[in-house]
Design a protein around this motif. Structure first.
Motif, PDB file in Angstrom:
ATOM      1  N   GLU A  62      55.922  41.866 -49.293  1.00 36.88           N
ATOM      2  CA  GLU A  62      55.414  41.268 -50.528  1.00 36.88           C
ATOM      3  C   GLU A  62      54.442  40.131 -50.243  1.00 36.88           C
ATOM      4  O   GLU A  62      53.423  39.988 -50.914  1.00 36.88           O
ATOM      5  N   HIS A  63      54.725  39.319 -49.225  1.00 37.34           N
ATOM      6  CA  HIS A  63      53.852  38.189 -48.930  1.00 37.34           C
ATOM      7  C   HIS A  63      52.445  38.650 -48.538  1.00 37.34           C
ATOM      8  O   HIS A  63      51.462  37.986 -48.860  1.00 37.34           O
ATOM      9  N   LEU A  64      52.343  39.798 -47.874  1.00 37.83           N
ATOM     10  CA  LEU A  64      51.022  40.324 -47.519  1.00 37.83           C
ATOM     11  C   LEU A  64      50.239  40.730 -48.761  1.00 37.83           C
ATOM     12  O   LEU A  64      49.037  40.441 -48.870  1.00 37.83           O
ATOM     13  N   ARG A  65      50.904  41.394 -49.695  1.00 39.86           N
ATOM     14  CA  ARG A  65      50.227  41.787 -50.937  1.00 39.86           C
ATOM     15  C   ARG A  65      49.788  40.562 -51.718  1.00 39.86           C
ATOM     16  O   ARG A  65      48.651  40.489 -52.201  1.00 39.86           O
ATOM     17  N   ARG A  66      50.668  39.575 -51.835  1.00 42.82           N
ATOM     18  CA  ARG A  66      50.349  38.357 -52.565  1.00 42.82           C
ATOM     19  C   ARG A  66      49.182  37.612 -51.909  1.00 42.82           C
ATOM     20  O   ARG A  66      48.228  37.212 -52.579  1.00 42.82           O
ATOM     21  N   ASP A  67      49.211  37.491 -50.582  1.00 47.14           N
ATOM     22  CA  ASP A  67      48.139  36.798 -49.863  1.00 47.14           C
ATOM     23  C   ASP A  67      46.796  37.501 -50.042  1.00 47.14           C
ATOM     24  O   ASP A  67      45.764  36.849 -50.206  1.00 47.14           O
ATOM     25  N   GLU A  68      46.810  38.819 -50.001  1.00 44.96           N
ATOM     26  CA  GLU A  68      45.548  39.557 -50.140  1.00 44.96           C
ATOM     27  C   GLU A  68      44.986  39.431 -51.552  1.00 44.96           C
ATOM     28  O   GLU A  68      43.782  39.291 -51.734  1.00 44.96           O
ATOM     29  N   VAL A  90      37.057  46.100 -55.030  1.00 42.80           N
ATOM     30  CA  VAL A  90      38.164  47.023 -55.264  1.00 42.80           C
ATOM     31  C   VAL A  90      38.416  47.878 -54.029  1.00 42.80           C
ATOM     32  O   VAL A  90      39.546  48.251 -53.738  1.00 42.80           O
ATOM     33  N   PHE A  91      37.378  48.163 -53.272  1.00 47.95           N
ATOM     34  CA  PHE A  91      37.528  48.937 -52.043  1.00 47.95           C
ATOM     35  C   PHE A  91      38.154  48.099 -50.927  1.00 47.95           C
ATOM     36  O   PHE A  91      39.045  48.550 -50.216  1.00 47.95           O
ATOM     37  N   CYS A  92      37.673  46.879 -50.775  1.00 49.39           N
ATOM     38  CA  CYS A  92      38.077  46.032 -49.644  1.00 49.39           C
ATOM     39  C   CYS A  92      39.520  45.541 -49.752  1.00 49.39           C
ATOM     40  O   CYS A  92      40.216  45.452 -48.739  1.00 49.39           O
ATOM     41  N   THR A  93      39.964  45.189 -50.930  1.00 53.09           N
ATOM     42  CA  THR A  93      41.295  44.593 -51.082  1.00 53.09           C
ATOM     43  C   THR A  93      42.401  45.518 -50.582  1.00 53.09           C
ATOM     44  O   THR A  93      43.189  45.123 -49.719  1.00 53.09           O
ATOM     45  N   PRO A  94      42.513  46.745 -51.068  1.00 47.59           N
ATOM     46  CA  PRO A  94      43.598  47.596 -50.546  1.00 47.59           C
ATOM     47  C   PRO A  94      43.405  47.989 -49.089  1.00 47.59           C
ATOM     48  O   PRO A  94      44.371  48.131 -48.346  1.00 47.59           O
ATOM     49  N   LYS A 100      46.375  44.869 -42.717  1.00 51.08           N
ATOM     50  CA  LYS A 100      47.342  43.818 -42.389  1.00 51.08           C
ATOM     51  C   LYS A 100      48.745  44.381 -42.231  1.00 51.08           C
ATOM     52  O   LYS A 100      49.520  43.920 -41.395  1.00 51.08           O
ATOM     53  N   MET A 101      49.084  45.384 -43.038  1.00 50.86           N
ATOM     54  CA  MET A 101      50.408  45.983 -42.938  1.00 50.86           C
ATOM     55  C   MET A 101      50.567  46.774 -41.633  1.00 50.86           C
ATOM     56  O   MET A 101      51.625  46.751 -41.016  1.00 50.86           O
ATOM     57  N   ILE A 102      49.506  47.443 -41.199  1.00 52.97           N
ATOM     58  CA  ILE A 102      49.598  48.299 -40.018  1.00 52.97           C
ATOM     59  C   ILE A 102      49.203  47.569 -38.741  1.00 52.97           C
ATOM     60  O   ILE A 102      49.890  47.647 -37.731  1.00 52.97           O
ATOM     61  N   PHE A 103      48.062  46.830 -38.794  1.00 46.48           N
ATOM     62  CA  PHE A 103      47.510  46.219 -37.579  1.00 46.48           C
ATOM     63  C   PHE A 103      47.638  44.701 -37.537  1.00 46.48           C
ATOM     64  O   PHE A 103      47.193  44.068 -36.594  1.00 46.48           O
ATOM     65  N   SER A 104      48.169  44.106 -38.582  1.00 46.06           N
ATOM     66  CA  SER A 104      48.324  42.655 -38.705  1.00 46.06           C
ATOM     67  C   SER A 104      46.988  41.913 -38.737  1.00 46.06           C
ATOM     68  O   SER A 104      46.906  40.756 -38.359  1.00 46.06           O
ATOM     69  N   THR A 105      45.947  42.574 -39.185  1.00 51.56           N
ATOM     70  CA  THR A 105      44.643  41.941 -39.319  1.00 51.56           C
ATOM     71  C   THR A 105      43.831  42.640 -40.408  1.00 51.56           C
ATOM     72  O   THR A 105      44.096  43.803 -40.724  1.00 51.56           O
ATOM     73  N   SER A 106      42.864  41.951 -40.965  1.00 50.95           N
ATOM     74  CA  SER A 106      41.984  42.558 -41.958  1.00 50.95           C
ATOM     75  C   SER A 106      41.109  43.602 -41.275  1.00 50.95           C
ATOM     76  O   SER A 106      40.666  43.416 -40.146  1.00 50.95           O
ATOM     77  N   VAL A 107      40.862  44.676 -41.971  1.00 51.96           N
ATOM     78  CA  VAL A 107      40.074  45.767 -41.416  1.00 51.96           C
ATOM     79  C   VAL A 107      38.617  45.655 -41.833  1.00 51.96           C
ATOM     80  O   VAL A 107      37.721  45.957 -41.064  1.00 51.96           O
ATOM     81  N   PHE A 108      38.390  45.211 -43.047  1.00 49.19           N
ATOM     82  CA  PHE A 108      37.030  45.228 -43.584  1.00 49.19           C
ATOM     83  C   PHE A 108      36.472  43.823 -43.722  1.00 49.19           C
ATOM     84  O   PHE A 108      37.022  42.982 -44.402  1.00 49.19           O
ATOM     85  N   ASP A 109      35.362  43.596 -43.061  1.00 53.47           N
ATOM     86  CA  ASP A 109      34.613  42.355 -43.156  1.00 53.47           C
ATOM     87  C   ASP A 109      33.208  42.728 -43.617  1.00 53.47           C
ATOM     88  O   ASP A 109      32.494  43.448 -42.913  1.00 53.47           O
ATOM     89  N   PRO A 110      32.775  42.269 -44.789  1.00 57.80           N
ATOM     90  CA  PRO A 110      31.476  42.687 -45.312  1.00 57.80           C
ATOM     91  C   PRO A 110      30.299  42.310 -44.416  1.00 57.80           C
ATOM     92  O   PRO A 110      29.232  42.893 -44.519  1.00 57.80           O
ATOM     93  N   ASN A 111      30.480  41.368 -43.513  1.00 54.76           N
ATOM     94  CA  ASN A 111      29.386  40.957 -42.628  1.00 54.76           C
ATOM     95  C   ASN A 111      29.338  41.759 -41.327  1.00 54.76           C
ATOM     96  O   ASN A 111      28.414  41.594 -40.536  1.00 54.76           O
ATOM     97  N   ASN A 112      30.318  42.603 -41.102  1.00 50.03           N
ATOM     98  CA  ASN A 112      30.394  43.393 -39.876  1.00 50.03           C
ATOM     99  C   ASN A 112      29.771  44.766 -40.123  1.00 50.03           C
ATOM    100  O   ASN A 112      30.191  45.490 -41.017  1.00 50.03           O
TER     101      ASN A 112
END
Length: 160
Positions: A62-68, A90-94, A100-112
């Motif tokens: 739950e904390h991951l969903r709330r933080d995101e 809407v694409f980036c948030t989920p 974060k749930m699988i790899f413990s890090t954000s996957v999408f960075d708009p600048n990358n």
């Protein structure tokens, strides 16, 4: 009659045809979403129900969903007064939540640029998956791939 159809004989009605889009690179054989109703699919469903979607697991994440969600709201607030691309948000948030749930890090960075390529591949695959395909209606033209859905999907899956 409803119990007979929905409970007793549900396995007979559970089968569905797998669309050509899902067969690219044989992903349908190990997919919970596109897999055919067989022992392997039932096993995947059981594992996901127990390990991923159980109330205990959902509460633990739950904390991951709330933080995101807070992160997304904060980004929208920072862009106050500017034009916001809701589709990207809407694409980036989920996607970041799953990362974060699988790899413990954000996957999408708009600048990358790699993230942008991933986003484009997902977008193209979503378009291809929703596109009507002649091969889904009749087995004859499947080997010809007249609309190129199979080839295009395989190309995007290799890039992901």
């Amino acid at each position: 009659m409803a119990m007979e159809v929905l409970k007793t004989h549900d396995h007979i009605l559970a089968g569905r045809t797998v669309v050509e889009f899902a067969k690219s690179l044989s992903h349908h054989k190990s997919s919970l979403i596109w897999g055919e109703y067989r022992a392997q699919w039932r096993n995947l469903r059981r594992i996901s129900t127990v390990e991923l979607f159980s109330p205990k697991r959902m509460e633990a994440l739950e904390h991951l969903r709330r933080d995101e969600v807070f992160h997304t709201v904060r980004l929208l607030y920072e862009d106050k007064g500017k034009v916001v691309d809701i589709g990207q948000t809407v694409f980036c948030t989920p996607l970041n939540l799953l990362g974060k749930m699988i790899f413990s890090t954000s996957v999408f960075d708009p600048n990358n640029p790699e993230s942008a390529r991933l986003k484009n591949s997902f977008g193209e695959m979503a378009k291809l998956g929703g596109k009507p395909n002649l091969s889904d209606l009749s087995p004859f033209p499947r080997f010809l791939d007249p609309q190129g859905v199979f080839r295009e999907t395989a190309k995007h899956l290799k890039g992901v």
